[in-house]
Write a protein that holds these residues in place. Structure first.
Motif, short mmCIF file in Angstrom:
data_model
loop_
_atom_site.label_atom_id
_atom_site.label_comp_id
_atom_site.label_asym_id
_atom_site.label_seq_id
_atom_site.Cartn_x
_atom_site.Cartn_y
_atom_site.Cartn_z
N ILE A 1 0.87 -1.18 0.00
CA ILE A 1 0.00 0.00 0.00
C ILE A 1 0.90 1.22 0.00
CG2 ILE A 1 -1.64 1.36 1.36
CD1 ILE A 1 -2.97 -1.16 2.19
N ASN A 2 0.73 2.06 -1.00
CA ASN A 2 1.54 3.28 -1.12
C ASN A 2 0.68 4.49 -0.80
OD1 ASN A 2 3.84 1.80 -2.06
ND2 ASN A 2 2.80 1.60 -4.02
N GLU A 3 1.34 5.56 -0.46
CA GLU A 3 0.64 6.79 -0.12
C GLU A 3 -0.12 7.31 -1.34
OE1 GLU A 3 -1.22 8.89 1.72
OE2 GLU A 3 0.44 8.64 3.12
N VAL A 4 -1.27 7.89 -1.09
CA VAL A 4 -2.08 8.49 -2.15
C VAL A 4 -1.47 9.83 -2.52
CG1 VAL A 4 -4.35 9.40 -2.72
CG2 VAL A 4 -4.17 7.38 -1.29
N LYS A 5 -1.31 10.05 -3.81
CA LYS A 5 -0.79 11.33 -4.30
C LYS A 5 -1.99 12.17 -4.72
CE LYS A 5 3.49 9.22 -5.59
NZ LYS A 5 4.26 8.56 -6.59
N LEU A 6 -2.56 12.88 -3.77
CA LEU A 6 -3.79 13.63 -4.03
C LEU A 6 -3.60 14.78 -5.02
CD1 LEU A 6 -5.26 13.61 -0.43
CD2 LEU A 6 -6.16 12.41 -2.44
N ASP A 7 -2.37 15.28 -5.16
CA ASP A 7 -2.15 16.37 -6.11
C ASP A 7 -2.28 15.90 -7.56
OD1 ASP A 7 0.13 14.83 -5.86
OD2 ASP A 7 1.52 16.52 -6.06
N THR A 8 -2.31 14.58 -7.77
CA THR A 8 -2.48 14.05 -9.13
C THR A 8 -3.92 13.59 -9.39
OG1 THR A 8 -1.88 11.80 -8.48
CG2 THR A 8 -0.08 13.25 -9.16
N VAL A 9 -4.79 13.73 -8.37
CA VAL A 9 -6.18 13.29 -8.50
C VAL A 9 -7.06 14.51 -8.75
CG1 VAL A 9 -8.09 12.09 -7.39
CG2 VAL A 9 -5.75 11.33 -6.97
N ALA A 10 -7.78 14.51 -9.85
CA ALA A 10 -8.68 15.63 -10.18
C ALA A 10 -9.90 15.59 -9.25
CB ALA A 10 -9.13 15.53 -11.63
N ASP A 11 -10.51 16.75 -9.04
CA ASP A 11 -11.74 16.81 -8.26
C ASP A 11 -12.79 15.89 -8.88
OD1 ASP A 11 -10.44 18.72 -6.78
OD2 ASP A 11 -11.69 20.40 -7.41
N GLY A 12 -13.53 15.21 -8.03
CA GLY A 12 -14.58 14.34 -8.55
C GLY A 12 -14.96 13.25 -7.58
N THR A 13 -15.84 12.40 -8.03
CA THR A 13 -16.32 11.27 -7.24
C THR A 13 -15.81 10.00 -7.91
OG1 THR A 13 -18.30 12.50 -6.61
CG2 THR A 13 -18.37 10.11 -6.36
N TYR A 14 -15.17 9.17 -7.13
CA TYR A 14 -14.54 7.97 -7.65
C TYR A 14 -15.07 6.74 -6.92
CZ TYR A 14 -11.25 11.41 -9.44
OH TYR A 14 -10.69 12.48 -10.07
N GLU A 15 -15.21 5.64 -7.68
CA GLU A 15 -15.64 4.38 -7.08
C GLU A 15 -14.54 3.35 -7.25
OE1 GLU A 15 -19.31 3.23 -8.90
OE2 GLU A 15 -20.46 4.70 -7.76
N GLY A 16 -14.37 2.54 -6.24
CA GLY A 16 -13.37 1.49 -6.30
C GLY A 16 -13.80 0.31 -5.45
N GLU A 17 -13.23 -0.82 -5.76
CA GLU A 17 -13.55 -2.01 -4.98
C GLU A 17 -12.34 -2.92 -4.93
OE1 GLU A 17 -16.28 -4.91 -7.08
OE2 GLU A 17 -16.69 -3.06 -8.18
N TYR A 18 -12.35 -3.79 -3.94
CA TYR A 18 -11.28 -4.77 -3.80
C TYR A 18 -11.86 -5.99 -3.12
CZ TYR A 18 -6.58 -6.56 -3.51
OH TYR A 18 -5.46 -7.34 -3.69
N THR A 19 -11.44 -7.16 -3.59
CA THR A 19 -11.89 -8.41 -3.00
C THR A 19 -10.68 -9.29 -2.75
OG1 THR A 19 -13.99 -8.31 -4.17
CG2 THR A 19 -13.33 -10.46 -3.34
N PHE A 20 -10.63 -9.86 -1.57
CA PHE A 20 -9.60 -10.84 -1.23
C PHE A 20 -10.27 -11.97 -0.48
CE2 PHE A 20 -6.33 -12.77 1.35
CZ PHE A 20 -5.34 -12.98 0.42
N GLU A 21 -10.29 -13.14 -1.10
CA GLU A 21 -10.93 -14.32 -0.52
C GLU A 21 -12.38 -14.00 -0.15
OE1 GLU A 21 -9.63 -17.28 -0.64
OE2 GLU A 21 -7.68 -16.61 -1.33
#
Length: 137
Positions: A48-68
């Motif tokens: 897990i790396n730090e989020v670089k928020l200066d490279t993320v444009a304003d907006g609403t984002y969806e994400g998901e992750y599944t492990f087992e």
């Protein structure tokens, strides 16, 4: 039928078979439990790396992750290079329900590099990975 139970050699043979089956079952159970633990510990090795928020444009984002058997789906709102809100849309876990609170910590610290929730480390990790996926990182 009574002579069946009087035969000492047969009794010994049955006792040996019974003990063998019992020891095999115990050994199998121990190996299965160890393997299951190692399988879930594998999520702790995903970087897990730090989020670089200066490279993320304003907006609403969806994400998901599944492990087992653990899965998380999040919605992340970013504005002015800050995480304004994280909503945990879906969250499935066996016993790590307390990890759901980690989204508030991520928002307050503006970082996914926060400590995992005690006794919910794998679930915490899955939520962090969902946030990273949402932000494309």
């Amino acid at each position: 039928m009574a002579s069946f139970y009087r035969n000492e050699n047969l009794k010994k043979c049955l006792l040996i078979v019974l003990w063998g089956v019992t020891l095999f079952a115990i050994g199998f159970g121990i190996q299965f439990y160890r393997g299951l633990g190692q399988k879930f510990d594998a999520v702790q090795n995903i970087p897990i790396n730090e989020v670089k928020l200066d490279t993320v444009a304003d907006g609403t984002y969806e994400g998901e992750y599944t492990f087992e058997t653990i899965s998380a789906k999040v919605t992340v709102i970013v504005k002015d290079n800050e995480i304004k809100k994280i909503t945990l849309d879906e969250f499935e876990t066996d016993k790590g329900e307390a990890a759901a609170d980690i989204v508030d910590t991520i928002v307050s610290d503006q970082s996914v590099m926060v400590d995992d929730v005690t006794k919910a480390t794998d679930s915490s990790r899955v939520i962090k990975l969902a946030v990273l996926n949402a932000l494309g990182q």
